[in-house]
Design an enzyme around this catalytic site. Structure first.
Site, PDB file in Angstrom:
ATOM      1  N   LYS A  75       0.847  -1.198   0.000  1.00 37.52           N
ATOM      2  CA  LYS A  75       0.000   0.000   0.000  1.00 37.52           C
ATOM      3  C   LYS A  75       0.881   1.246   0.000  1.00 37.52           C
ATOM      4  CE  LYS A  75      -3.873   1.991   2.687  1.00 37.52           C
ATOM      5  NZ  LYS A  75      -4.688   1.850   3.907  1.00 37.52           N
ATOM      6  N   SER A 150      -9.721   1.795   3.078  1.00 41.45           N
ATOM      7  CA  SER A 150      -8.868   2.564   2.213  1.00 41.45           C
ATOM      8  C   SER A 150      -7.831   1.733   1.451  1.00 41.45           C
ATOM      9  CB  SER A 150      -8.121   3.614   3.048  1.00 41.45           C
ATOM     10  OG  SER A 150      -7.254   2.999   3.984  1.00 41.45           O
ATOM     11  N   SER A 174      -9.762  -0.541   7.335  1.00 43.74           N
ATOM     12  CA  SER A 174      -9.257  -0.385   5.966  1.00 43.74           C
ATOM     13  C   SER A 174      -8.566  -1.593   5.355  1.00 43.74           C
ATOM     14  CB  SER A 174      -8.302   0.795   5.901  1.00 43.74           C
ATOM     15  OG  SER A 174      -9.025   1.986   5.778  1.00 43.74           O
TER      16      SER A 174
HETATM   17  N1  GLN Z   1     -13.066   4.115   6.710  1.00 43.57           N
HETATM   18  C1  GLN Z   1     -12.401   4.565   7.881  1.00 43.57           C
HETATM   19  C2  GLN Z   1     -11.988   6.006   7.729  1.00 43.57           C
HETATM   20  O1  GLN Z   1     -12.330   6.574   6.755  1.00 43.57           O
HETATM   21  C3  GLN Z   1     -11.234   3.691   8.190  1.00 43.57           C
HETATM   22  C4  GLN Z   1     -10.011   4.083   7.458  1.00 43.57           C
HETATM   23  C5  GLN Z   1      -8.849   3.222   7.821  1.00 43.57           C
HETATM   24  O2  GLN Z   1      -8.987   2.201   8.464  1.00 43.57           O
HETATM   25  N2  GLN Z   1      -7.682   3.686   7.437  1.00 43.57           N
HETATM   26  O3  GLN Z   1     -11.343   6.563   8.563  1.00 43.57           O
END
Ligand code: GLN
Length: 492
Positions: A75, A150, A174
Site C-alpha cells: 500500500k 482505504s 481499511s
Molecule cells: N473508513 C475509515 C476512515 O475513513 C477507516 C479508514 C482506515 O482504516 N484507514 O477513517
C-alpha cells in the site's frame, strides 16, 4: 504450469513451485507483470511499479526462505526505499522513500520481493478508495463498483490476480472492509503486533499494518514474516511471535463463538444478513458453539472513532507543510503563505474535512466535550470486548453491512460512508485483532458481489482467529471463486 496460470496461485502454492525449482523468481515476476499489463488498465490497483529494483531482487532471491521469491504489493502509505510513497495525495507527489519501513525490511528478510505500490484513499481516509487523488480503483467483480477502502488497491490487486498478496493498513477497518468487498482475506493484527516504523501515520493510537491475501494460510505466512517487536517503534509489543500456521487444520470442536445482539442492526443488507446467518450455521456444524453476547457501547463506536481518528490525524498531518516533503506551492510571499497554499492545494477535500474536524474537537472549550469524552467511551468499548472474551473465543459478524457500492453512491454524504465502518472500527478502538474471510455472494444487477465474514479475537489471539477462519474457508468453496476479470483476461 504456464506463465499464464501463475498469477492465480496462492502464495503457499507458488512457494512450493519455487522451492522445487519448477519455476524461478524471475519467471514469477514476469508472469505477474504480464498479468498487471493485461488487467490493470481496467482495475487501476497500482500507483507505481518498481520494476527494475524488483527484477534485480528476483535474480538473487533465496527461494528456500519462507517467502523466498514471492512478490508482495505494498500500500502506498508504506515506505519502500527508493520508491514513491504518495499516500495517494497530491501533497506527496514526487516524494521518494529514503528507507524501508520495518514491515518491508522484514518481508525482504523472509525472501519476499516488495513489488508495486497500491492505490488507496488519500492518507487512508475513506472506505471506497474514491478519495485517492490519483485514480479510481475498480472492483474486479463489477467494474462499476468500488473495491472498498482505504486499502482498495491492495484488495483489488489480490482479487484480480495482479498480486499474490499485499500489505494494507487499518485505522478503522481499511484492511478488512476492502477484503470483504473485493472477496479476499484481510487481517488486522492486534495493536502493537506489527511495527508501523516507516508507515505514514494517520491516527497513531489506531493504525496497524496487515496482509490481504487469497487464502487464510497466505495471511498466516505473511504474519509470520511481519509480526514482532521493533525497537524503533515505541508502541511495538515485545511479545513472542507464534508460528501462525501451526494451528491451521485443527478443528473447531469446543470453540465458543459469540454473536453480539447489538450487531443485529437495521441497515444490514438483507442478502448480507442471510449469507452471514448461513455462515454462522456452518461454523456451528463444524463443531463451534454459538453464544449470544452483548457489546453495549457499540452504538457509540463510529462517533468515538471519528472524533479520535480526526483529532490524531490533525496532529499527524501537521508535518506536511511544503518544507520537508513532496509538494510545495509556487512563489510563496512568506512562510504562512507557503504553509497555507501548500496545504490548500496539496490536500484533498476529505483530508481537509478531517483536519478541520480534528482541530475542532481538540480546541479549548470543545476538548472536554468531544475528545476527552470520546476517550472515556473508548475505554468502555474496550471493556465490552474484554467481558465478551471471557465467554467466547471469538466474535462473529458481517465485516460490512453492505456489499460493494457503486462509484459516487456514497461520496455526496460523508456520513453514509462513515457508517460503512460500523462493524470494523470498534476493533481498532479496542486494539484487538480481526479477520475478514469470503463467505458468499449477493446478487445485484446480475453481478455477483462478494461478502466477508468477520471474526474478532482478543489481543494477540491472531493464531486462533486464523485457525477458525481457515477451518471455515477449507470447508467451503468461496475462496475458489474468482471474479470474471480473473477468468476472461488473458496474458502472456
Ligand atoms: N473508513 C475509515 C476512515 O475513513 C477507516 C479508514 C482506515 O482504516 N484507514 O477513517
Amino acid at each position: 504450469m504456464t506463465g499464464k496460470d501463475l498469477p492465480a496461485l496462492s502464495i503457499a502454492d507458488l512457494q512450493s513451485l519455487l522451492r522445487n525449482r519448477e519455476i524461478s523468481p524471475r519467471e514469477v515476476l514476469e508472469a505477474l507483470r504480464a498479468r498487471i499489463e493485461a488487467v490493470d488498465g481496467e482495475i487501476a490497483a497500482y500507483l507505481s511499479l518498481d520494476s527494475e529494483a524488483a527484477a534485480r531482487e528476483a535474480e538473487k532471491a533465496n527461494v528456500d526462505l519462507p517467502l523466498g521469491g514471492v512478490p508482495i504489493a505494498i500500500k502506498d502509505i508504506i515506505n519502500v526505499a527508493g520508491e514513491p510513497c504518495t499516500c495517494a495525495s497530491k501533497i506527496l507527489r514526487g516524494y521518494r522513500a529514503p528507507y524501508d519501513a520495518t514491515v518491508v525490511r522484514k518481508l525482504r528478510a523472509a525472501g519476499a520481493i516488495p513489488f508495486g505500490k497500491t492505490n488507496m484513499d488519500e492518507f487512508a481516509m475513506g472506505s471506497s478508495t474514491e478519495n485517492s487523488a490519483m485514480k479510481l480503483t475498480r472492483n474486479p467483480w463489477d467494474l462499476s463498483r468500488v473495491p472498498g477502502g482505504s486499502s482498495g488497491g491492495s484488495a483489488a490487486a489480490v482479487a484480480a490476480n495482479e498480486a499474490f498478496g499485499a500489505l494494507g493498513t487499518e485505522t478503522g477497518g481499511s484492511i478488512r472492509q476492502p477484503a470483504a468487498l473485493s472477496g479476499v482475506v484481510g487481517l488486522k493484527p492486534t495493536y502493537g503486533r506489527v511495527s508501523r516504523f516507516g508507515v505514514v501515520a494517520f491516527a497513531s493510537s489506531l493504525d496497524q499494518v496487515g496482509p490481504l491475501t487469497k487464502t487464510v494460510r497466505d495471511s498466516a505466512l505473511i504474519m509470520n514474516a511481519i509480526a514482532g517487536h521493533d525497537e524503533q517503534e515505541t508502541t511495538s509489543l515485545n511479545e513472542p511471535v507464534p508460528d501462525y500456521t501451526a494451528r491451521l487444520g485443527e478443528d473447531l470442536r469446543g470453540f465458543r463463538l459469540g454473536l453480539a445482539k447489538e450487531y443485529m442492526i437495521e441497515g444490514i443488507d438483507p442478502q448480507v444478513k442471510a449469507v452471514i446467518n448461513a455462515a454462522v450455521k456452518h461454523l456451528n456444524s463444524l463443531g463451534a458453539e454459538i453464544v449470544d453476547v452483548s457489546l453495549p457501547h457499540t452504538d457509540y463506536a463510529t462517533a468515538v472513532y471519528y472524533i479520535l481518528a480526526t483529532a490524531e490525524a490533525s496532529a499527524n498531518l501537521a508535518r506536511f507543510d511544503g518544507v520537508r516533503y513532496g509538494y510545495r506551492a509556487e512563489n510563496p510571499k512568506d512562510l504562512l503563505d507557503l504553509y497555507g497554499r501548500t496545504r490548500g492545494e496539496g490536500f484533498g477535500l476529505e483530508v481537509k474535512r478531517r483536519i478541520i474536524l480534528g482541530t475542532y474537537v481538540l480546541s479549548s472549550g470543545y476538548y472536554d466535550a468531544y475528545y476527552l469524552r470520546a476517550q472515556k467511551v473508548r475505554e468502555l468499548i474496550r471493556r465490552d470486548f474484554a467481558r465478551a472474551f471471557e465467554k467466547v473465543d471469538a466474535l462473529i459478524s458481517p465485516t460490512s453491512p453492505v456489499p460493494a457500492f457503486k462509484f459516487g453512491e456514497r461520496t455526496a454524504d460523508p456520513l453514509q460512508m462513515y457508517l460503512a465502518d460500523i462493524f470494523t472500527s470498534s476493533a481498532n478502538l479496542a486494539g484487538i485483532c480481526g479477520i475478514s474471510v469470503p463467505c458468499g455472494f449477493t446478487e445485484a444487477d446480475g453481478q455477483r458481489l462478494p461478502i466477508g465474514l468477520q471474526l474478532l479475537g482478543k489481543a494477540l489471539d491472531e493464531a486462533r482467529i486464523l485457525q477458525i477462519a481457515h477451518a471455515y474457508e477449507q470447508s467451503t468453496d468461496w475462496h475458489k471463486a474468482r471474479p470474471p476479470i480473473a477468468a476472461t483476461r488473458q496474458n502472456a
